[in-house]
Motif scaffolding. Structure first.
Motif, short mmCIF file in Angstrom:
data_model
loop_
_atom_site.label_atom_id
_atom_site.label_comp_id
_atom_site.label_asym_id
_atom_site.label_seq_id
_atom_site.Cartn_x
_atom_site.Cartn_y
_atom_site.Cartn_z
N ALA A 1 0.84 -1.15 0.16
CA ALA A 1 0.09 0.26 0.05
C ALA A 1 0.88 1.14 0.04
O ALA A 1 0.47 2.34 -0.52
CB ALA A 1 -0.97 -0.07 1.12
N ASP B 1 -3.16 -0.92 -4.72
CA ASP B 1 -4.52 -1.18 -3.93
C ASP B 1 -4.70 -2.64 -3.53
O ASP B 1 -4.57 -3.69 -4.22
CB ASP B 1 -5.61 -0.97 -5.25
N VAL B 2 -4.57 -2.87 -2.32
CA VAL B 2 -4.59 -4.27 -1.51
C VAL B 2 -5.72 -4.64 -0.89
O VAL B 2 -6.42 -3.78 0.02
CB VAL B 2 -3.30 -4.21 -0.59
N VAL C 1 -5.51 -0.12 3.09
CA VAL C 1 -5.66 -1.47 2.92
C VAL C 1 -7.18 -1.74 3.00
O VAL C 1 -7.62 -1.47 4.30
CB VAL C 1 -4.72 -2.45 3.82
#
Length: 402
Positions: free
Chosen positions: A27, A32-33, A121
């Motif tokens: 992140a 984009d996690v 996250v």
């Protein structure tokens, strides 16, 4: 621009220290996690002693100041009776990073996940049930929801659930188990070199015995957990299957018994058998995926490096994925080689550790004196420490749990 909710850049399976470390690192680099995690199992929680070397890792991840004091208590060092009856000690008090910690994993992990959410996250409660590669993307079923991502992190623990589905295999060095019980702290006073006379102990304690070894440490929440560690096939012969037999074995110790006696305890009502064996996942990475923490390699708890190892491999795994995404075709191979080298060095150090105990010609110890046997610790170190914490190598640097 709003990103598709179920199509992140990276899907991280596992919400422990390894998964959170990987998610935070990714992140911070703009990914984009989605972090998939499931609620921890209820029941006894084993205390983990965290090396001071975890502090700079947590600081680098931006979470050191976000950990509430309720989830950890100071650990001033390690005490051990190993290779002889005397109690020896190594302390953290004069190191560059200060004290270690005794950690209660459930609130500790929850605090890490809250920090991950604050860093952007996305958390998703559940478990990855299936995963397959189609058209350069992973398609994963997460508790009935289908998610797709070009990159995947397996931080599911020692079973390495996703890595095994992708063709990796878990190779076990031994089948060590810990038979644990909770001991209530009813009389907190204990006069020792690392604890105030009217306060709880602030050290881990290891004591070797003919069948293996004992470990005990305090939890931050006012409990004390004691574990007998041996090979799975030796549990019955050591009398550890029942609370009464376990208590009798504890009574035969010298130093662990004294610490338990200081708390005015009685035999436990129940025992819990926890896997504690050493293993590694081969390979720990492949195109588009990496394994981190215990999903990559599990170390004998004698080293007390679980959490530190989890953080370090999480950071290193995220770095490998980032390098692969930037076009480096050798990133995953370098990560796999690093995990393997660190694990090999650990096995060599562990062999030295176990060979230092020469008092008993019992199955547990004779197995560890043969070249093909289970192996163990750096010369001159006490159990639970090492002269060089090789777990710091991937991404730094742990410590113990997965």
């Amino acid at each position: 621009m709003t990103r598709p909710r179920n199509s992140p850049d990276v899907l991280v399976a596992g919400g422990g220290p390894a998964g959170v470390a990987a998610a935070l690192t990714l992140a911070s680099r703009g990914a984009d996690v989605v972090l998939v995690h499931c609620a921890p199992a209820a029941g006894l929680r084993v205390p983990e002693s965290v090396s001071p070397l975890a502090r700079p890792l947590l600081q680098g991840l931006g979470v050191l100041d976000r950990l509430p004091s309720a989830c950890h208590a100071p650990c001033y060092g390690n005490q051990s009776s190993w290779g002889g009856p005397a109690l020896t000690a190594s302390d953290f008090l004069h190191g560059p990073y200060g004290t270690g910690w005794h950690v209660d994993r459930a609130p500790f992990d929850a605090a890490l996940r809250r920090a991950a959410r604050a860093a952007g996250v996305r958390l998703h409660a559940g478990r990855v049930r299936s995963v397959a590669r189609h058209g350069g993307r992973w398609h994963a079923t997460v508790s009935g929801t289908v998610m797709t991502a070009p990159y995947l992190v397996d931080a599911t623990g020692a079973r390495a659930r996703l890595a095994r589905r992708l063709g990796a295999r878990v190779v076990h060095t031994d089948h060590l188990v810990a038979v644990a019980a909770e001991v209530p702290v009813t009389a907190p006073g204990h006069d020792g070199p690392y604890g105030a006379q009217n306060g709880p102990e602030r050290t881990s304690l290891v004591e070797s015995t003919p069948f293996g070894w004992w470990y005990t440490a305090p939890l931050p929440c006012g409990r004390h957990v004691v574990m007998a560690v041996t090979d799975a096939d030796l549990v019955a012969g050591a009398g550890l299957r029942t609370p009464r037999g376990w208590w009798a074995a504890l009574a035969a110790t010298r130093h662990v018994r004294a610490r338990a006696a200081a708390h005015d305890t009685t035999a436990p009502h129940a025992l819990r058998v926890l896997p504690a064996g050493t293993s590694r996942t081969l390979p720990p990475a492949g195109p588009g995926w990496v394994a981190a923490g215990d999903a990559a390699a599990v170390t004998d708890p004698i080293a007390a490096r679980g959490i530190t190892h989890a953080l370090a491999t999480g950071i290193a795994a995220a770095t490998a994925l980032t390098e692969e995404a930037d076009g480096d075709p050798r990133a995953q191979a370098r990560y796999a080689a690093l995990v393997g080298a660190v694990h090999d060095e650990f096995l060599s150090a562990r062999a030295t550790c176990y060979r230092a105990e020469e008092r008993w010609d019992t199955p547990f110890w004779t197995r560890r004196r043969t070249p093909a046997g289970v192996t163990g610790r750096a010369p001159g170190a006490t159990p639970g420490s090492s002269r060089r914490d090789t777990s710091t190598a991937p991404g730094t640097r742990r410590e113990g749990a997965r």
